[in-house]
Design a protein around this motif. Structure first.
Motif, short mmCIF file in Angstrom:
data_model
loop_
_atom_site.label_atom_id
_atom_site.label_comp_id
_atom_site.label_asym_id
_atom_site.label_seq_id
_atom_site.Cartn_x
_atom_site.Cartn_y
_atom_site.Cartn_z
N SER A 34 -10.33 -7.92 -5.06
CA SER A 34 -8.61 -7.67 -4.52
C SER A 34 -7.70 -9.14 -3.71
O SER A 34 -7.02 -8.89 -3.42
N GLU A 47 -5.98 0.24 -3.70
CA GLU A 47 -4.76 0.26 -5.59
C GLU A 47 -3.11 -0.82 -5.14
O GLU A 47 -3.93 -1.60 -5.92
N LYS A 48 -2.74 -0.99 -3.99
CA LYS A 48 -1.87 -2.17 -4.14
C LYS A 48 -2.39 -3.48 -4.33
O LYS A 48 -1.38 -3.95 -4.89
N LEU A 98 -5.20 -4.41 -5.24
CA LEU A 98 -5.60 -4.53 -6.84
C LEU A 98 -4.81 -5.19 -7.36
O LEU A 98 -5.08 -5.86 -8.53
N LYS A 99 -3.56 -3.91 -7.62
CA LYS A 99 -3.04 -4.39 -8.35
C LYS A 99 -2.41 -6.02 -8.48
O LYS A 99 -1.51 -6.66 -8.97
N GLU A 100 -2.21 -6.16 -7.25
CA GLU A 100 -0.92 -7.32 -7.07
C GLU A 100 -2.26 -8.65 -7.16
O GLU A 100 -1.71 -9.10 -7.53
N ALA A 147 -4.50 -8.73 -9.69
CA ALA A 147 -3.95 -8.81 -11.34
C ALA A 147 -2.96 -9.96 -11.49
O ALA A 147 -3.28 -10.63 -12.50
N ALA A 148 -2.26 -9.52 -10.91
CA ALA A 148 -1.27 -9.52 -10.99
C ALA A 148 -1.06 -11.01 -10.86
O ALA A 148 -0.25 -12.68 -11.85
N THR A 159 -8.68 -6.93 -16.15
CA THR A 159 -8.49 -5.95 -15.81
C THR A 159 -8.55 -5.05 -14.95
O THR A 159 -10.01 -5.72 -13.89
N ALA A 160 -7.68 -4.34 -14.20
CA ALA A 160 -8.39 -3.82 -12.34
C ALA A 160 -8.59 -2.38 -12.70
O ALA A 160 -7.83 -1.37 -13.21
N VAL A 198 -9.91 0.45 -10.10
CA VAL A 198 -9.71 1.12 -8.21
C VAL A 198 -10.91 1.57 -8.16
O VAL A 198 -11.62 2.47 -9.01
#
Length: 255
Positions: free
Chosen positions: A20, A45-46, A48-50, A52-53, A60-61, A63
């Protein structure tokens, strides 16, 4: 972007732990640029999503915390369902806080070894059933694996442990032609110093500047510079290299 002709990792399936931020994120992005499909994992999570973006495509992410075996099982269940196999594993997740011997707590010691040693061990073990023969495993160690670094003795010992895993696993996996290597970053601009060392922004900046004076190249490394070394170890460019520790440290531990 890779402008040197063919992509080095075209069509490969790669898993990156600690993906991440920092070195993990920079490497996952390079893997995708080199043609791989990447599954990244991390605890937050936050972020990790950033991440991936930021990578945008073929990512694929999932957590998870590498020190929790059920999280690793969930990670590999996703990899199996989505891709069916693994070609490249970058076991990169790590933890390290400053704690001088006299004041270090059991919690500090346990967290360091749970993430860096146990987490790395089971990240690799649980990947093996999905691993394609001829694949590449890269583990993140640290130049502290050979240096005496005051305040970092538990961290340094944990990184020496994973360097030794690489030696044993090289022998255990050689019949499957799975290469196992480690990369040992020196001081790298990841923001981790400020986040984990409990320093203020100014203190972290000053500590970084002082540390840079000890590095022959006179500066800290960039995550992308570590990622380039990992891409090399992941690719066929390093087809006759296994069991090594590749320091990417501006010369810090070499002279």
């Amino acid at each position: 972007m890779n402008n040197h002709g063919a992509q080095k990792l075209a069509g490969k399936i790669a898993v990156v732990t600690g993906g991440s931020s920092g070195i993990g994120l920079a490497t996952a992005k390079r893997f995708v640029e080199e043609g791989a499909h990447v599954v990244i994992t991390g605890r937050r999570e936050k972020e990790l999503k950033e991440a991936a973006a930021f990578i945008k495509t073929n990512v694929t992410a999932v957590v998870g915390d590498v020190s929790r075996l059920e999280d690793l099982d969930r990670l590999y269940a996703v990899v199996k369902e989505k891709h069916g196999h693994i070609d490249i594993l970058f076991a990169n997740a790590g933890a390290g806080t400053v704690a001088p011997l006299e004041v270090a707590t059991e919690a500090h010691f346990d967290q360091t070894f749970d993430v860096n040693v146990k987490g790395t061990f089971f990240t690799v073990q649980k990947a093996l059933p999905l691993f394609k023969d001829g694949g590449s495993i890269i583990v993140t160690s640290s130049v502290t694996n050979v240096l005496g670094t005051p305040g970092f003795s538990a961290y340094a010992a944990s990184k020496a442990a994973v360097r030794n895993f690489v030696r044993a696993w090289t022998m255990e996996l050689k019949d499957r032609q799975i290469r196992v290597n480690c990369v040992s970053p020196g001081p790298t601009e990841t923001g981790a110093l400020q986040k984990t060392a409990g320093l203020t922004a100014d203190q972290a900046k000053q500590a970084a500047a002082e540390y840079a004076l000890q590095i022959p190249m006179g500066r800290w490394g960039k995550p992308e510079e570590i990622a380039a070394a990992v891409v090399f170890l992941a690719s066929d460019e390093s087809s006759f290299i296994t069991g090594i520790d590749l320091p990417v440290d501006g010369g810090l531990a070499q002279v």
